[in-house]
Enzyme design. Structure first.
Site, PDB file in Angstrom:
ATOM      1  N   ILE A  66       0.842  -1.206   0.000  1.00 17.08           N
ATOM      2  CA  ILE A  66       0.000   0.000   0.000  1.00 17.08           C
ATOM      3  C   ILE A  66       0.874   1.252   0.000  1.00 17.08           C
ATOM      4  CG2 ILE A  66      -1.889   1.194   1.161  1.00 17.08           C
ATOM      5  CD1 ILE A  66      -2.661  -1.524   2.419  1.00 17.08           C
TER       6      ILE A  66
ATOM      7  N   ASN B 191      10.041  -6.679   4.328  1.00 21.48           N
ATOM      8  CA  ASN B 191       8.990  -7.395   3.602  1.00 21.48           C
ATOM      9  C   ASN B 191       8.814  -6.822   2.194  1.00 21.48           C
ATOM     10  OD1 ASN B 191       6.948  -9.215   3.140  1.00 21.48           O
ATOM     11  ND2 ASN B 191       5.390  -8.075   4.254  1.00 21.48           N
TER      12      ASN B 191
ATOM     13  N   ALA C 118       4.440   1.430   8.118  1.00 23.65           N
ATOM     14  CA  ALA C 118       5.378   0.374   8.517  1.00 23.65           C
ATOM     15  C   ALA C 118       4.795  -0.482   9.639  1.00 23.65           C
ATOM     16  CB  ALA C 118       6.687   1.007   8.980  1.00 23.65           C
TER      17      ALA C 118
ATOM     18  N   SER D 223      -7.500  -0.792  10.150  1.00 21.71           N
ATOM     19  CA  SER D 223      -8.083  -1.929   9.434  1.00 21.71           C
ATOM     20  C   SER D 223      -9.525  -2.148   9.873  1.00 21.71           C
ATOM     21  CB  SER D 223      -7.253  -3.168   9.769  1.00 21.71           C
ATOM     22  OG  SER D 223      -7.912  -4.329   9.349  1.00 21.71           O
TER      23      SER D 223
ATOM     24  N   TYR E 238      -2.506  -9.192  15.469  1.00 25.03           N
ATOM     25  CA  TYR E 238      -2.401  -8.144  14.440  1.00 25.03           C
ATOM     26  C   TYR E 238      -3.554  -7.149  14.592  1.00 25.03           C
ATOM     27  CZ  TYR E 238      -3.297  -5.862  10.020  1.00 25.03           C
ATOM     28  OH  TYR E 238      -3.590  -4.919   9.073  1.00 25.03           O
TER      29      TYR E 238
ATOM     30  N   LYS F 236      -3.801  -2.905  15.712  1.00 22.22           N
ATOM     31  CA  LYS F 236      -4.503  -1.801  15.031  1.00 22.22           C
ATOM     32  C   LYS F 236      -5.474  -1.104  15.989  1.00 22.22           C
ATOM     33  CE  LYS F 236      -2.359  -2.202  11.227  1.00 22.22           C
ATOM     34  NZ  LYS F 236      -1.353  -1.165  10.900  1.00 22.22           N
TER      35      LYS F 236
HETATM   36  C1  WQD Z   1     -10.808 -13.005   2.207  1.00 19.22           C
HETATM   37  C2  WQD Z   1     -11.850 -14.094   2.078  1.00 19.22           C
HETATM   38  C3  WQD Z   1     -11.370 -16.048   3.411  1.00 19.22           C
HETATM   39  C4  WQD Z   1      -7.772 -17.273   1.306  1.00 19.22           C
HETATM   40  C5  WQD Z   1      -7.309 -10.226   6.264  1.00 19.22           C
HETATM   41  C6  WQD Z   1      -7.009  -9.659   7.629  1.00 19.22           C
HETATM   42  C7  WQD Z   1      -7.324  -8.198   7.651  1.00 19.22           C
HETATM   43  C8  WQD Z   1      -6.577  -7.473   6.572  1.00 19.22           C
HETATM   44  C9  WQD Z   1      -6.768  -8.120   5.240  1.00 19.22           C
HETATM   45  C10 WQD Z   1      -4.266  -6.853   6.361  1.00 19.22           C
HETATM   46  C11 WQD Z   1     -12.201 -14.762   3.401  1.00 19.22           C
HETATM   47  C12 WQD Z   1     -11.327 -16.380   1.936  1.00 19.22           C
HETATM   48  C13 WQD Z   1      -8.903 -16.595   1.697  1.00 19.22           C
HETATM   49  C14 WQD Z   1      -7.906 -18.564   0.702  1.00 19.22           C
HETATM   50  C15 WQD Z   1     -10.302 -18.371   0.935  1.00 19.22           C
HETATM   51  N1  WQD Z   1      -5.220  -7.420   6.954  1.00 19.22           N
HETATM   52  N2  WQD Z   1     -10.144 -17.129   1.520  1.00 19.22           N
HETATM   53  N3  WQD Z   1      -9.179 -19.063   0.546  1.00 19.22           N
HETATM   54  O1  WQD Z   1      -9.457 -12.472   6.143  1.00 19.22           O
HETATM   55  O2  WQD Z   1     -10.877 -10.673   5.059  1.00 19.22           O
HETATM   56  O3  WQD Z   1      -8.698 -10.080   5.989  1.00 19.22           O
HETATM   57  O4  WQD Z   1      -6.562  -9.531   5.295  1.00 19.22           O
HETATM   58  O5  WQD Z   1      -3.218  -6.591   6.397  1.00 19.22           O
HETATM   59  O6  WQD Z   1      -6.992  -7.700   8.883  1.00 19.22           O
HETATM   60  O7  WQD Z   1      -7.791 -10.340   8.588  1.00 19.22           O
HETATM   61  O8  WQD Z   1      -8.771 -11.390   3.923  1.00 19.22           O
HETATM   62  O9  WQD Z   1      -7.847 -12.197   1.803  1.00 19.22           O
HETATM   63  O10 WQD Z   1      -7.404 -13.529   3.895  1.00 19.22           O
HETATM   64  O11 WQD Z   1      -9.711 -13.511   2.941  1.00 19.22           O
HETATM   65  O12 WQD Z   1     -11.410 -18.872   0.760  1.00 19.22           O
HETATM   66  O13 WQD Z   1      -6.939 -19.249   0.347  1.00 19.22           O
HETATM   67  O14 WQD Z   1     -11.303 -15.148   1.257  1.00 19.22           O
HETATM   68  O15 WQD Z   1     -11.926 -17.080   4.141  1.00 19.22           O
HETATM   69  O16 WQD Z   1     -13.550 -15.065   3.373  1.00 19.22           O
HETATM   70  P1  WQD Z   1      -9.546 -11.235   5.345  1.00 19.22           P
HETATM   71  P2  WQD Z   1      -8.325 -12.672   3.124  1.00 19.22           P
END
Ligand code: WQD
Length: 337
Positions: A13, A36, A82, A125, A150, A154
């Site tokens: 981002i 990272n 960061a 977030s 995490y 936030k």
């Molecule tokens: C999205 C949807 C999964 C992977 C997380 C953090 C949040 C933020 C963003 C950032 C969900 C589904 C995922 C896979 C799947 N953090 N899924 N198969 O969980 O909404 O948010 O990332 O830095 O704080 O919690 O995002 O992309 O992991 O999942 O079915 O292999 O996709 O179950 O419904 P999430 P995500």
């Protein structure tokens, strides 16, 4: 010309925000420890904008290095990206996450206070809403107990900023991101996931590229239309632009209180199966996937009500999910060659 510090400015981002800042005529100075990301992102930003941002390789956990940076640099605003961001890892390594995400925030805010600086933007977030009572989620929805360490960094981060801005009159904004996806239309910058991606879109693109055998869809027994979970996927360039809008609000002193927070999403919920279908359609390919059980800690539905952000920030998303999924695939294809 206003000079803006971007911590984590070579991350996913951060790098997109640096590009938008430069496009808007801001001078950018980046701090990143490259933990990272890679230094080549700096050249790629320069290729997109034609301007090389100033760069300092600094670990924001080292208080003395932060102090030295501010001793030598005058800035008109700070966007603090960061942080560590892997949800699963945060539960296994809580102290690393609390140290990295919170001590750095405190050290930077101490410098802001001591030097009477202003205009601070924090990457927050939608995870602060926990399992929301309903979606779309407005900013008035309660902040809940975090599902992960995490998420807790936030939540606590926002509290630290609120208390600090109240005590010293520092103008601050926290942007609560929903699910950022996609890559710059030039495909010169994008997401660089380390190891096996935990997030949906990088897993989708790596599966399409043949790096992963199969995508697991986590649960199709949610009480949603197609049984899969619903999220608000926002293109990273639209998300980056929200930071410019927030910065202008702070610089122009249009903020209504010293600490404000906004939902940064599209306002539209999309299910996992809808994402898969849209990805297949716009990129004309078939994705190998199977349905498995729910992932622990996942919420069912989470998408934003963006009314307040749209109005107050004078900002709205412009890029469709389809465009975002196209850009994600274009970026992935560039990584595989
Ligand atoms: C999205 C949807 C999964 C992977 C997380 C953090 C949040 C933020 C963003 C950032 C969900 C589904 C995922 C896979 C799947 N953090 N899924 N198969 O969980 O909404 O948010 O990332 O830095 O704080 O919690 O995002 O992309 O992991 O999942 O079915 O292999 O996709 O179950 O419904 P999430 P995500």
């Amino acid at each position: 010309m206003k000079r803006i510090l971007v911590t984590g400015g070579l991350g996913f981002i951060g790098s997109h925000t640096v590009v938008e800042l430069q496009n808007e005529g801001f001078e950018v100075v980046i701090i990143d420890d490259l933990s990272n990301t890679t230094i080549s992102v700096l050249d790629n930003i320069t290729e997109i904008t034609g301007i090389k941002p100033e760069f300092h390789q600094i670990d924001v956990r080292i208080k003395s290095d932060i102090k030295t940076f501010f001793d030598n640099n005058k800035v008109d605003g700070i966007i603090h990206f960061a942080a560590f961001k892997a949800v699963g890892e945060s539960i296994a390594k809580p102290l690393d996450y609390y140290e990295n995400n919170l001590s750095s925030l405190i050290y930077i805010l101490q410098e802001v206070r001591d030097r009477k600086l202003d205009n601070f933007i924090f990457s927050s977030s939608a995870t602060v809403y926990g399992e929301p009572d309903s979606s779309p989620i407005t900013e008035n929805a309660p902040v809940k107990k975090a599902e992960s360490v995490y998420g807790n960094t936030k939540k606590i981060g926002e509290e630290i900023i609120k208390d600090t801005s109240n005590a010293y009159g520092i103008n601050t904004i926290a942007l609560r991101y929903f699910n950022p996806i996609g890559a710059h239309p030039t495909a010169k910058i994008g997401e660089l996931p380390l190891g096996v991606p935990a997030n949906l879109i990088p897993f989708v693109t790596q599966t399409a590229a043949g790096i992963r055998k199969e995508l697991s869809v986590f649960g199709d027994d949610y009480p949603t239309e197609d049984g899969t979970a619903i999220r608000d996927y926002i293109h990273v360039v639209d998300l980056a632009k929200a930071h410019i809008a927030a910065l202008k609000r702070l610089i122009n002193k249009n903020n209504k209180s010293s600490f404000e927070f906004f939902n940064i999403g599209t306002g539209k919920g999309t299910s996992v199966l809808e994402v898969i279908k849209a990805f297949e359609k716009v990129n004309d390919l078939k994705l190998n996937y199977k349905i498995v059980g729910r992932r622990e800690g996942d919420v069912m539905t989470c998408y934003a009500d963006t009314t307040i952000a749209n109005k107050e920030l004078n900002w709205k998303t412009e890029i469709s999910l389809e465009e975002a999924l196209k850009s994600a695939w274009k970026w992935q294809q560039k990584q595989s060659v």
